[in-house]
Motif scaffolding. Structure first.
Motif, short mmCIF file in Angstrom:
data_model
loop_
_atom_site.label_atom_id
_atom_site.label_comp_id
_atom_site.label_asym_id
_atom_site.label_seq_id
_atom_site.Cartn_x
_atom_site.Cartn_y
_atom_site.Cartn_z
N MET A 269 0.83 -1.20 0.00
CA MET A 269 0.00 0.00 0.00
C MET A 269 0.86 1.25 0.00
O MET A 269 2.00 1.23 0.45
CB MET A 269 -0.91 0.00 1.23
N ASN A 270 0.29 2.34 -0.49
CA ASN A 270 0.97 3.65 -0.51
C ASN A 270 2.37 3.56 -1.12
O ASN A 270 3.34 4.09 -0.58
CB ASN A 270 1.06 4.21 0.91
N VAL A 271 2.46 2.86 -2.23
CA VAL A 271 3.74 2.69 -2.91
C VAL A 271 4.21 4.04 -3.46
O VAL A 271 3.44 4.77 -4.08
CB VAL A 271 3.64 1.65 -4.03
N GLU A 272 5.47 4.35 -3.21
CA GLU A 272 6.01 5.66 -3.56
C GLU A 272 7.37 5.50 -4.22
O GLU A 272 8.17 4.64 -3.84
CB GLU A 272 6.15 6.51 -2.30
N VAL A 273 7.66 6.33 -5.22
CA VAL A 273 8.97 6.37 -5.87
C VAL A 273 9.67 7.65 -5.43
O VAL A 273 9.11 8.74 -5.53
CB VAL A 273 8.83 6.35 -7.40
N ILE A 274 10.91 7.51 -4.92
CA ILE A 274 11.69 8.66 -4.43
C ILE A 274 12.88 8.87 -5.35
O ILE A 274 13.55 7.91 -5.76
CB ILE A 274 12.16 8.42 -2.98
N LYS A 275 13.16 10.12 -5.66
CA LYS A 275 14.25 10.46 -6.57
C LYS A 275 15.55 10.71 -5.81
O LYS A 275 15.53 11.05 -4.63
CB LYS A 275 13.87 11.69 -7.41
N ASP A 276 16.67 10.56 -6.54
CA ASP A 276 17.98 10.80 -5.94
C ASP A 276 18.40 12.26 -6.15
O ASP A 276 17.61 13.10 -6.61
CB ASP A 276 19.03 9.83 -6.49
N PHE A 277 19.65 12.57 -5.83
CA PHE A 277 20.15 13.94 -5.89
C PHE A 277 20.17 14.49 -7.32
O PHE A 277 20.16 15.70 -7.52
CB PHE A 277 21.55 14.01 -5.29
N ALA A 278 20.19 13.59 -8.30
CA ALA A 278 20.21 14.00 -9.70
C ALA A 278 18.81 14.08 -10.29
O ALA A 278 18.66 14.35 -11.49
CB ALA A 278 21.07 13.04 -10.52
N GLY A 279 17.80 13.84 -9.48
CA GLY A 279 16.42 13.88 -9.96
C GLY A 279 15.97 12.61 -10.65
O GLY A 279 14.95 12.60 -11.34
N LEU A 280 16.72 11.51 -10.47
CA LEU A 280 16.38 10.24 -11.07
C LEU A 280 15.71 9.31 -10.05
O LEU A 280 16.02 9.38 -8.86
CB LEU A 280 17.65 9.56 -11.62
N ASP A 281 14.82 8.46 -10.51
CA ASP A 281 14.18 7.49 -9.62
C ASP A 281 15.25 6.64 -8.95
O ASP A 281 16.14 6.10 -9.62
CB ASP A 281 13.22 6.60 -10.40
N ARG A 282 15.16 6.48 -7.62
CA ARG A 282 16.20 5.75 -6.91
C ARG A 282 15.66 4.78 -5.87
O ARG A 282 16.28 3.75 -5.58
CB ARG A 282 17.16 6.76 -6.22
N VAL A 283 14.51 5.07 -5.27
CA VAL A 283 13.96 4.24 -4.19
C VAL A 283 12.47 4.01 -4.45
O VAL A 283 11.76 4.92 -4.88
CB VAL A 283 14.15 4.90 -2.81
N VAL A 284 12.03 2.79 -4.20
CA VAL A 284 10.59 2.48 -4.18
C VAL A 284 10.28 1.87 -2.83
O VAL A 284 11.00 1.00 -2.34
CB VAL A 284 10.19 1.52 -5.30
N CYS A 285 9.19 2.34 -2.19
CA CYS A 285 8.83 1.80 -0.89
C CYS A 285 7.32 1.67 -0.80
O CYS A 285 6.57 2.32 -1.54
CB CYS A 285 9.36 2.67 0.25
N GLY A 286 6.88 0.83 0.11
CA GLY A 286 5.46 0.64 0.32
C GLY A 286 5.20 -0.06 1.64
O GLY A 286 6.10 -0.66 2.24
N GLY A 287 3.96 0.05 2.12
CA GLY A 287 3.58 -0.54 3.39
C GLY A 287 2.99 -1.93 3.23
O GLY A 287 2.39 -2.25 2.21
N SER A 288 3.17 -2.73 4.26
CA SER A 288 2.64 -4.08 4.28
C SER A 288 1.12 -4.06 4.19
O SER A 288 0.45 -3.21 4.77
CB SER A 288 3.08 -4.80 5.56
N HIS A 289 0.58 -5.04 3.47
CA HIS A 289 -0.86 -5.17 3.36
C HIS A 289 -1.44 -6.03 4.49
O HIS A 289 -2.63 -6.23 4.56
CB HIS A 289 -1.23 -5.82 2.01
N VAL A 290 -0.55 -6.55 5.35
CA VAL A 290 -1.01 -7.42 6.45
C VAL A 290 -1.53 -6.56 7.59
O VAL A 290 -0.89 -5.58 7.97
CB VAL A 290 0.16 -8.29 6.94
#
Length: 290
Positions: A269-290
């Motif tokens: 849930m609430n999956v998010e893409v975070i960019k790095d210092f150069a403005g490029l996609d670098r991290v994807v995170c999300g919460g457990s559905h349990v």
């Protein structure tokens, strides 16, 4: 070359040697290697360029420059790399920690609370997990890697970063295994974080020789489409996440859409893409559905 050189003169020689070899960061690498050989800092070149070079320093520096000309990574020559303000031991058995990965650590820290348990999958040098433990209170962690040689490096880094661990007060442990095969069944974590191999197999040969020839292929190769390990981790991570837990991935610059879709399909849930210092996609995170 005359061994009776000053600090500034031998630096200029080193810079010239690396430049002629096509090293992109010739100026910086020549200075950093000289500082490492002489135990000096960056001010020495400006303020004390006339400082004489000893025979031992001369021999060590010329050997270092020769190795760097052959595209041995600077970090493999010095055996160290700075990451998150900490100094980690590195060698050819682990991926060299990179500044981009600090974005992953900083994003995890935004969600990290006292007393949480962290699982670091594909831990390598341990830089991600150990940084999180160093900058948090009462958190504990487990690092898993397929490579026993990488885990030996991680263990040395744990002692360097966290200090000796006493019985009954273990903050971190490292386990050898193929992903979750290295985790005890029923074990639960509040945070699972991973910087898995994500480079497409057919891209590896086009990488810089410092990476292609000197860093472990095991830590680079994400198989045909680069997504192999994301799929495998997502297949099993839910069994090991505590209720309300979160999963964090480092990704390649062009993998944000694909990995976020995989996480959503896996029920995060609430999956998010975070960019790095150069403005490029670098991290994807999300919460457990349990």
């Amino acid at each position: 070359m005359d061994a009776r050189l000053t600090y500034a003169e031998i630096y200029q020689w080193g810079f010239g040697e690396l430049s002629s070899a096509g090293i992109d960061e010739a100026k910086t690498d020549a200075r950093l290697l000289l500082e490492w050989c002489c135990g000096t800092d960056r001010n020495t070149l400006l303020a004390h360029g006339e400082r004489p070079i000893s025979g031992e320093e001369y021999e060590q520096y010329t050997n270092c420059i020769a190795a760097r000309r052959e595209r041995v990574p600077l970090q493999h020559i010095t055996g160290e790399q700075e990451f998150m303000g900490l100094t980690f031991i590195v060698n050819g058995k682990v991926l060299i920690p990179r500044q981009d990965t600090e974005v992953l650590v900083e994003e995890v820290m935004r969600h990290l609370h006292d007393g949480m348990r962290i699982l670091d999958m594909c831990t390598g040098s341990g830089c991600i997990l150990l940084s999180l433990l160093r900058y948090s209170n009462d958190c504990t962690g487990v690092g898993v890697d397929l490579s026993e040689e990488a885990l030996q490096v991680a263990g040395k880094n744990a002692e360097r970063i966290l200090g000796p661990q006493s019985d009954g007060q273990t903050k971190v442990s490292f386990r050898q295994g193929d992903l979750f095969a290295g985790v005890e069944e029923g074990d639960k974590f509040d945070i699972i974080v991973s910087n898995p191999p994500y480079i497409k197999t057919d891209v590896i040969e086009s990488l810089m020789p410092e990476v292609r020839e000197h860093e472990p292929r095991l830590a680079l190769d994400g198989h045909e489409d680069g997504l192999f390990f994301y799929r495998r981790i997502l297949e099993q991570a839910g069994r090991f996440l505590a209720g309300g837990g979160m999963l964090f991935f480092e990704i390649g610059y062009d993998q944000g859409e694909q990995v976020s879709r995989l996480m959503e399909e896996a029920g995060y849930m609430n999956v998010e893409v975070i960019k790095d210092f150069a403005g490029l996609d670098r991290v994807v995170c999300g919460g457990s559905h349990v």
